[in-house]
Design an enzyme around this catalytic site. Structure first.
Site, mmCIF file in Angstrom:
data_model
loop_
_atom_site.group_PDB
_atom_site.id
_atom_site.type_symbol
_atom_site.label_atom_id
_atom_site.label_comp_id
_atom_site.label_asym_id
_atom_site.label_seq_id
_atom_site.Cartn_x
_atom_site.Cartn_y
_atom_site.Cartn_z
ATOM 1 N N LYS B 161 39.600 130.292 29.082
ATOM 2 C CA LYS B 161 38.490 129.624 29.776
ATOM 3 C C LYS B 161 38.848 129.117 31.179
ATOM 4 C CE LYS B 161 35.281 129.128 26.315
ATOM 5 N NZ LYS B 161 34.198 130.077 26.548
ATOM 6 N N GLU B 183 28.227 122.490 29.972
ATOM 7 C CA GLU B 183 27.865 122.167 28.596
ATOM 8 C C GLU B 183 29.058 122.542 27.733
ATOM 9 O OE1 GLU B 183 27.339 125.058 29.912
ATOM 10 O OE2 GLU B 183 28.159 126.257 28.296
ATOM 11 N N SER B 450 43.091 135.216 22.863
ATOM 12 C CA SER B 450 42.346 134.434 23.856
ATOM 13 C C SER B 450 42.617 132.936 23.859
ATOM 14 C CB SER B 450 40.843 134.677 23.669
ATOM 15 O OG SER B 450 40.492 134.470 22.317
#
Lengths: 481, 466
Positions: B161, B183, B450
């Protein structure tokens, strides 16, 4: 009397140590025969009960062949390779049964240092598994924070050991030693852990190399670092609890090893213990300093001016310092845990307040009371709670090559929060001690001085501790929630 | 990272039919289509289309798919994507797109971003040969694929991310924005956003469903420690989709001063394209590392799919390499037939959610079905429009794995390699059970690891016997 270095490791596990001149005096009361002549130091490890009732079960004494002398730095390495001594510090104060094992370990270690295949395999593991090399990150906002009203101040770089697999620098050593153990044909690794980082790193390395793994942890530590316990279990390690904290877990680990010398390998995580453990751990961690030298050259075409690292037992500090020990223009600063304050008696500042003695197989500074009993250390950072410290750091302190200071629990927590806010990095509470010292250090440094702080681990494991401290602190974040 | 616009795209000046009826009474999802009067399997020409899309489809037949621009200048991937947003946001999106395009060619920006990715995030992440996992999947005759893990778990903050968060924060700074909103569901994207805001000295507001906040108190604390303001959303089901809507509402109100860091390749154009480009570093590094390690390309790429950002990051580099197979793995939750899953591409239908046309989980009335997955990051009822497109043209394959299979895979990787994967990643790892027996000997498989699973150990403990 046997010429080799021996000691007694009595199963009850409470170690008594004496400093300097007290040895012969105290021993003469306890022993049925006189202590060795003035050219030797006599140390014995007995339990407290045994000492008061007379020596029972005492097998042998430790003797040293040569009197204490302070070695100049240049010959340090040579001496050290032979006998594991750093000046008067270090050594191999262990029972006879462990001597063969340690000798075997030492020769295997010397072999792998020069084995190109092992080194290549280790380099690949460090690169692809651990994620090295770790960046030397210029902390812009932290640097600005420490600028004075003239806009002058040092430049602060963080060596990002927090980005390693497992979240701390511990894995550098764990993976290398696990590979060494496999090479020696051992099937089971036994290790002791305080904060759990070494346990996690060892468990990960064992999973990768298909070795059995037993981790010993103090029950007091387990409560404070429960997230790490969960991680170790997930990685397939068997976690055993020992009453007390790290020093008790370490003693138990030694005992387990002594009981299974052929099949077990004791993976030490810190730069303490009998030779060759301190040297091995230091060598495997020295990749930190080597990378720093290279990266400093790339970034500003020079060397760092100041190196700062937290000191529990000293392995992360040595990992960074070792490369630069011979560069006299590079200042080396270690920061220990002052806990609730140096005068409170609840701290882990071994180099600041300790005295010389033998502990877990090596001579070094340690926190001991007047009767030579180990003082239980305290710090909010579990990884710094070690009553002993690396013999090599003791030597660097005595020769004044390195300087040692302390930071309290509160200063560390403040630094933790400061670095979060300014850089978006959660440092481990251990590393936060080094970062806390910047408050006192930076105002004294000239403009543009290059400071490299070893960000030895990430602080995810400490978020709960910080959370609880904040809840208790009514002026904290809860007010802003 | 230079993008070229489609030179032959013919723009139509005729007014486009409005794709939705704009209602001033914004429900918990401000833009939502009426249910299409057709079933997806019967779609050949959608009843909602624009003249440009039709022209593009004709052109597609003339040219090689490889040359086809993704997205086109209207932000469409075939029929998917687009910009289904209130008028007030159109300007912000256009401004964002032009800023993005100009910065793509800006060497200084690139250099600054590369420096941060290297020194702050810790790139490049290794391509790690998982020896024990490879041995585990060898058939009795000793044959099987070689499994490599792209170690995005080693990034700062522990997931992929941050690649996007860091780049978008830098972009926002260039645009002169002082305030960032985001969010978050489980908190991972919130923590990543708060992290970069702390790093760049930007004000940060994170919207989180009130229910999620209770379940993730530690992540909330982390965000606050990093200096972010975490605002609870009580509307709707008080979960991720409601937080997203609230964030979009905030953006509409504060568009001049605020940049919205969307965490995935979903949302209105230019977000799917931007987020993909910022994550594309994963695929670029993989190509380079594959060449170094075995002198070739990967044969198969595997990644988990929630919104789809980590998968697009890995796949994008190789979309034009026809000999590279691309596999996305979604969350089948309690099972595809249980109704409690998040397998959007397998079980969803086409509709518009959060500004883009894509597959999504909707019931017969067009209401969003609350998804379920043991992993919060895959718990999203939509999916990136580009994935919908790649599925429809058959370029990528999509499968799914249940909660249980993911937990088994979580345990397996921990025990075999000493790497604790995120539960999201574990879905991709779980699919290896079905995939590896079908692959030829020596096939090079790259799986996007990930994120790390430290955040999931307590969840796993509840389900696994340890």
């Amino acid at each position: 009397m046997a010429c080799s270095l021996q000691t007694v490791f009595l199963p009850r596990g409470k170690f008594t140590t004496f400093s300097g001149n007290e040895f012969p005096r105290k021993m003469s009361h306890a022993l049925p025969f006189p202590a060795e002549s003035s050219g030797a130091i006599v140390c014995t490890m007995v339990s407290h009960e045994t000492l008061t009732r007379g020596v029972v079960g005492l097998d042998s004494l430790i003797t040293r062949r040569s009197p204490i002398k302070r070695l100049p730095l240049e010959t340090e390495k040579k001496e050290e390779v032979c006998s594991g001594k750093f000046g008067k510090y270090g050594g191999k104060y262990v029972p006879e049964i462990l001597m063969t094992c340690l000798k075997e370990l030492e020769s295997e270690f010397n072999l792998v240092l020069h084995d190109a295949e092992f080194q290549a395999e280790l380099a690949t593991a460090l690169k692809d598994y651990v994620g090295r090399e770790t960046p030397l990150y210029f902390a812009q906002r932290l640097t600005n924070h420490y600028k004075n009203s003239n806009g002058e101040g040092p430049e602060i770089y963080l060596k990002r050991e927090d980005l390693n697999h497992g979240g701390a620098y511990k894995i550098n050593n764990a993976i290398a030693q696990a590979m060494l153990a496999k090479r020696m044909g051992r099937k089971t690794i036994v290790a002791a852990t305080g904060a759990g980082q070494h346990g996690v790193a060892t468990a990960a390395a064992c999973a990768k190399l298909d070795l059995e793994c037993i981790i010993l942890m103090g029950s007091l530590d387990m409560e404070r670092q429960s997230s790490n316990v969960t991680l170790m279990k997930h990685l397939g390690a068997q976690v055993k609890f020992v009453d007390g904290n790290f020093k008790d877990a370490n003693s138990q680990a030694f005992r387990e090893w002594a009981g299974n010398l052929e099949s077990y390998y004791f993976l030490s995580g810190s730069a303490v213990g009998p030779h060759p453990c301190p040297s091995m751990v230091r060598e495997f961690q020295s990749v930190i300093g080597k990378e720093t030298r290279k990266q400093a050259m790339e970034k500003w075409g020079g060397k760092p001016d100041v190196l700062v690292a937290c000191v529990g037992s000293g392995s992360n500090a040595l990992g960074l310092f070792h490369e630069f020990v011979k560069d006299e223009d590079v200042r080396l600063i270690g920061v220990e845990a002052a806990g609730l304050g140096l005068d409170s008696g609840r701290h882990s500042a071994t180099l600041a307040r300790g005295e010389v003695g033998v502990y877990h197989g090596a001579m070094s500074y340690l926190l001991q009371d007047e009767e030579g009993q180990i003082i239980g250390p305290h710090s909010i950072a579990v990884g710094l709670e070690d009553p002993g410290v690396s013999p090599e750091l003791s030597f660097l302190k005595d020769t004044r090559r390195a300087e040692f200071y302390t930071a309290t629990d509160q200063e560390a927590l403040d630094a933790f929060q400061r670095v979060c806010r300014l850089e978006g990095i959660f440092p481990a509470l251990e590393a936060s001690h080094a970062l806390a010292f910047l408050e006192k250090l930076c105002p004294s440094l000239p403009n543009g001085a290059k400071v490299v702080v070893n960000c030895s681990g990430r602080g995810d494991k400490d978020a709960t501790t910080a959370f609880i401290c904040k809840l208790q602190d009514s002026n904290g974040l809860v007010a802003n929630a | 990272m230079a993008l070229s616009t489609n030179p032959t795209c013919r723009t139509s000046t005729s007014a486009l039919p409005k794709p939705y009826r704009f209602s001033s009474n914004l429900s918990h999802l401000p833009f939502k289509l009426q249910k299409f009067p057709f079933r997806p399997s019967a779609i050949k020409t959608p009843s909602i289309f624009c003249t440009i899309a039709r022209e593009m489809e004709e052109e597609k037949k003339e040219r090689e798919p490889a040359v086809f621009q993704r997205p086109d200048s209207f932000g469409r991937f075939g029929k998917f994507g687009g910009k289904y947003v209130p008028e007030t946001l159109m300007y912000a999106l256009t401004e964002l797109e032009s800023a993005f395009r100009s910065l793509s060619g800006d060497q200084d920006f690139q250099k600054e971003l590369d420096g941060i990715l290297k020194d702050y995030v810790g790139r490049e992440s290794p391509l790690y040969f998982a020896e024990r996992l490879t041995m585990h999947y060898k058939r009795p005759n000793g044959e099987g694929p070689d499994i490599y893990l792209k170690r995005e778990d080693l990034n700062h903050t522990g997931a992929h991310k941050i690649n996007n968060a860091v780049a978008q924060a830098l972009l926002a700074k260039r645009l002169g924005k002082k305030r960032i909103i985001a969010e978050t569901g489980a908190g991972q994207h919130g923590v990543a956003t708060a992290t970069v805001c702390a790093r760049f000295g930007l004000q940060c507001v994170v919207y989180m469903g009130a229910q999620d906040m209770e379940r993730q108190a530690l992540n909330v604390f982390r965000m606050r420690l990093l200096g972010a303001e975490v605002r609870a959303v009580h509307s709707g089901t008080a979960t991720l989709k409601d937080a997203t809507s609230e964030a979009i509402r905030d953006w509409v109100t504060n568009v001049e001063s605020t940049h919205y860091i969307l965490g995935s390749v979903a949302g209105p154009h230019p977000y799917p394209m931007m987020v993909r480009e910022f994550h594309a570093v994963i695929g670029k590094e993989t190509r380079k590392q594959a060449l170094e390690k075995w002198g070739g390309k990967p044969d198969v790429l595997v990644a988990c799919v929630g919104g789809g950002s980590n998968a697009m990051g890995l796949f994008h580099e190789f979309v034009d390499d026809k000999d590279v197979r691309m596999i996305g793995v979604e969350a089948a939750g309690f099972g595809l037939d249980s109704g409690k899953h998040a397998a959007t591409l397998t079980k969803g239908e086409v509709g518009v959610l959060h500004g883009a046309m894509s597959y999504l989980l909707q019931d017969e009335d067009g209401q969003i079905i609350e998804p379920h997955s043991i992993s919060a990051g895959l718990d999203y009822p939509g999916v990136g429009p580009e994935h919908s497109f790649l599925k429809d043209i058959g370029r990528a394959e999509y499968y799914s794995c249940t909660d249980e299979e993911a937990l088994e895979a979580f345990k397996r990787l921990s025990r075999l390699e000493g790497i604790i994967p995120a539960l999201e990643t574990s879905h991709a790892l779980a699919f290896l059970e079905k995939l590896c027996p079908t692959l030829p000997n020596g096939a090079k498989l790259v799986l996007n690891c990930s994120g790390r699973g430290d955040k999931d150990v307590h969840t796993a403990i509840k389900h696994l016997q340890l």
